[in-house]
Design an enzyme around this catalytic site. Structure first.
Site, short mmCIF file in Angstrom:
data_model
loop_
_atom_site.label_atom_id
_atom_site.label_comp_id
_atom_site.label_asym_id
_atom_site.label_seq_id
_atom_site.Cartn_x
_atom_site.Cartn_y
_atom_site.Cartn_z
N ASN A 106 41.15 23.40 47.46
CA ASN A 106 41.84 24.50 48.13
C ASN A 106 42.97 24.02 49.02
O ASN A 106 43.93 24.76 49.28
CB ASN A 106 40.85 25.34 48.95
CG ASN A 106 39.92 26.14 48.06
OD1 ASN A 106 40.23 26.43 46.90
ND2 ASN A 106 38.76 26.50 48.59
N ASP A 153 49.55 24.18 41.67
CA ASP A 153 48.65 25.24 41.25
C ASP A 153 47.87 24.84 40.01
O ASP A 153 46.72 25.26 39.82
CB ASP A 153 49.48 26.51 40.98
CG ASP A 153 48.62 27.74 40.81
OD1 ASP A 153 47.64 27.90 41.55
OD2 ASP A 153 48.91 28.55 39.91
N ARG A 161 37.35 19.58 39.50
CA ARG A 161 36.46 18.93 38.52
C ARG A 161 36.35 17.44 38.79
O ARG A 161 35.29 16.84 38.58
CB ARG A 161 36.99 19.20 37.10
CG ARG A 161 36.86 20.65 36.66
CD ARG A 161 37.27 20.85 35.22
NE ARG A 161 38.71 20.76 35.06
CZ ARG A 161 39.56 21.77 35.22
NH1 ARG A 161 39.08 22.95 35.60
NH2 ARG A 161 40.84 21.61 35.02
N ASP A 174 43.14 30.48 44.47
CA ASP A 174 44.32 30.25 43.64
C ASP A 174 45.08 31.55 43.40
O ASP A 174 46.28 31.66 43.67
CB ASP A 174 43.87 29.64 42.31
CG ASP A 174 45.03 29.14 41.47
OD1 ASP A 174 46.04 29.85 41.40
OD2 ASP A 174 44.92 28.06 40.87
N HIS A 175 44.39 32.56 42.89
CA HIS A 175 45.05 33.82 42.56
C HIS A 175 45.45 34.60 43.81
O HIS A 175 46.42 35.37 43.79
CB HIS A 175 44.13 34.67 41.68
CG HIS A 175 43.82 34.01 40.37
ND1 HIS A 175 42.80 34.43 39.54
CD2 HIS A 175 44.40 32.96 39.75
CE1 HIS A 175 42.76 33.66 38.46
NE2 HIS A 175 43.71 32.76 38.58
N ASP A 178 48.75 33.31 44.67
CA ASP A 178 49.75 33.82 43.73
C ASP A 178 50.25 35.19 44.16
O ASP A 178 51.44 35.50 44.00
CB ASP A 178 49.15 33.91 42.33
CG ASP A 178 48.89 32.54 41.71
OD1 ASP A 178 49.50 31.56 42.17
OD2 ASP A 178 48.07 32.45 40.79
#
Length: 447
Positions: A106, A153, A161, A174-175, A178
């Protein structure tokens, strides 16, 4: 696993069939569901339900217990990848390997968002209302920040991961970024086209934000997030194109280039060809022609999204299709309200920020409710301040331009505080459920 499930204390008949014993003793849902005290305690998918004014009440926070259950078990399901995605994927993987292992995913997203914030502030300083020529170096920086933001992004998921810290919060984070960074993308385009103070800028903003909302709306109903239309065009192509176009524009005389009428732009085609074109098209400036093309492209993409949702097996009946369409009512009303406001009645920046924050807030809510499988109300009350202000500015002739700017500025402050509060509560709920930190790495507790 359903809530309030207790271990069975019932003694089974030794002569009971082996299949029944296996069913009752397994750890699946079926055995537990029969022992739940009432169906109200079961996690329920509310995405196919509809409510007009208010969502079902939540005991604490913004997400119900059932919603937290679904978020904790959420699996990201994107559409197919484009050719450019496949080409750049090794590059993103290589760049991710350069990041320190202690850096939370994040934080990678946040660093990308800071690029947008810095560039947006500079664009605001040099072109407050998108109607003045911006210094070349600012446009160049904006193009670089667009590319940097999208690259980071694409790296945050790989970092998650790599560090073993993948979680549904990452997708929400993330979104969510955006949503708010869309204001920066629009400011970049508006600054080098100099379309402030016109309905063309409103067209740019409403089509972009409505299309982004529809992408989340599509995931809400199909559980698949679209990010491309075929193998050749998608989010990656769009973002990198916006960055590269901005960089190219930093080397142009933008005012002379974009203010040309289409008659001059198409002059090499010859007079015979020009005479066949409508007069309105020949007199249209290049910048306005490009915005018209943007609008048509956005409408086509939104129509494709609409088709995918209405033809999806989960939305198979007329009633369910109407429920799905009804959830577009509030964002559509925001678009109409923006066009109600005369461009000369307010400063474009104030209108843009207020509209952008209102859209961002309800889009963030749609993102969270999609993952939580919670019912999204038709009427979103957070949009009401902007809708009422748009009507006030439109019909009150006594309201001056300074007064309109003041009320929109006040509304922007309210939306900012409201969004920060909503996001903070939501993140705390998810972090508590998943036993993680937002900006630091932490191993989950073993069950």
């Amino acid at each position: 696993v359903p809530y309030n499930v207790k271990k069975s204390t019932t003694r089974h008949n030794p002569k009971q069939r082996r299949g029944d014993n296996m069913t009752d003793n397994m750890n699946g849902v079926d055995a537990g569901r029969r022992q739940v005290k009432g169906d109200k305690d079961l996690p329920r998918d509310g995405t196919l339900n509809s409510c007009l004014l208010f969502e079902p009440p939540v005991k604490a926070g913004n997400i119900s217990l059932s919603g937290l259950h679904f978020i904790a078990n959420h699996k990201y399901r994107p559409c197919e990848y484009t050719h450019l995605d496949n080409i750049l994927n090794p590059v993103w993987a290589y760049l991710t390997e350069l990041l320190p292992l202690w850096l939370a995913p994040n934080m990678v997203t946040t660093i990308g968002g800071l690029h947008c914030g810095v560039a947006y502030a500079l664009l605001w300083w040099y072109s407050p209302d998108f109607d003045e020529s911006t210094p070349d170096w600012v446009v160049l920086l904006a193009g670089w920040c667009t590319i940097a933001y999208f690259t980071l992004d694409c790296m945050d998921g790989k970092q998650a991961r790599r560090t073993g810290s993948s979680s549904p919060l990452g997708q929400l984070f993330d979104h969510g970024f955006d949503c708010i960074c869309a204001l920066f993308f629009m400011a970049t385009i508006g600054s080098y086209l100099m379309i402030g103070g016109t309905y063309w800028y409103i067209l740019l903003q409403t089509t972009l934000q409505f299309a982004f909302f529809m992408a989340q709306w599509e995931e809400y109903h199909t559980h698949v997030l679209p990010h491309c239309a075929g193998k050749w065009f998608g989010v990656t192509e769009t973002n990198y194109s916006l960055g590269m176009i901005a960089i190219v524009n930093s080397f142009l005389d933008r005012e002379a280039f974009y203010h040309r009428p289409m008659e001059l732009v198409l002059a090499p085609l010859g007079d015979s060809m020009l005479d066949q074109l409508p007069t309105a098209l020949r007199e249209l400036e290049l910048r306005h022609f490009l915005m018209a093309g943007w609008g048509v492209t956005s409408v086509i993409l939104m129509a494709l999204s609409l088709k995918r949702v209405l033809s999806h097996p989960r939305v198979s009946s007329t009633k369910l299709r109407l429920h799905a369409l009804s959830k577009l009512a509030t964002p559509f009303a925001l678009c109409l309200a923006a066009f109600l406001v005369p461009p000369n009645a307010v400063r474009t920046r104030y209108l843009s920020v207020t509209l952008g924050l209102a859209f961002s807030l309800i889009t963030k809510k749609m993102i969270v409710f999609s993952m939580a499988k919670m019912t999204f109300a038709i009427v979103q009350w957070d949009a009401m301040p902007f809708l009422l202000l748009a009507l006030w500015i439109k019909f009150d002739e006594r309201l001056t331009k300074m007064g309109a700017d003041f009320v929109l500025g006040t509304a922007s402050l309210w939306y900012t505080l409201r969004m920060l509060r909503w996001v903070n509560v939501t993140i705390n709920q998810i972090c508590g459920k998943l036993d993680i930190y937002c900006f630091r790495l932490k191993k989950r507790k073993e069950d």
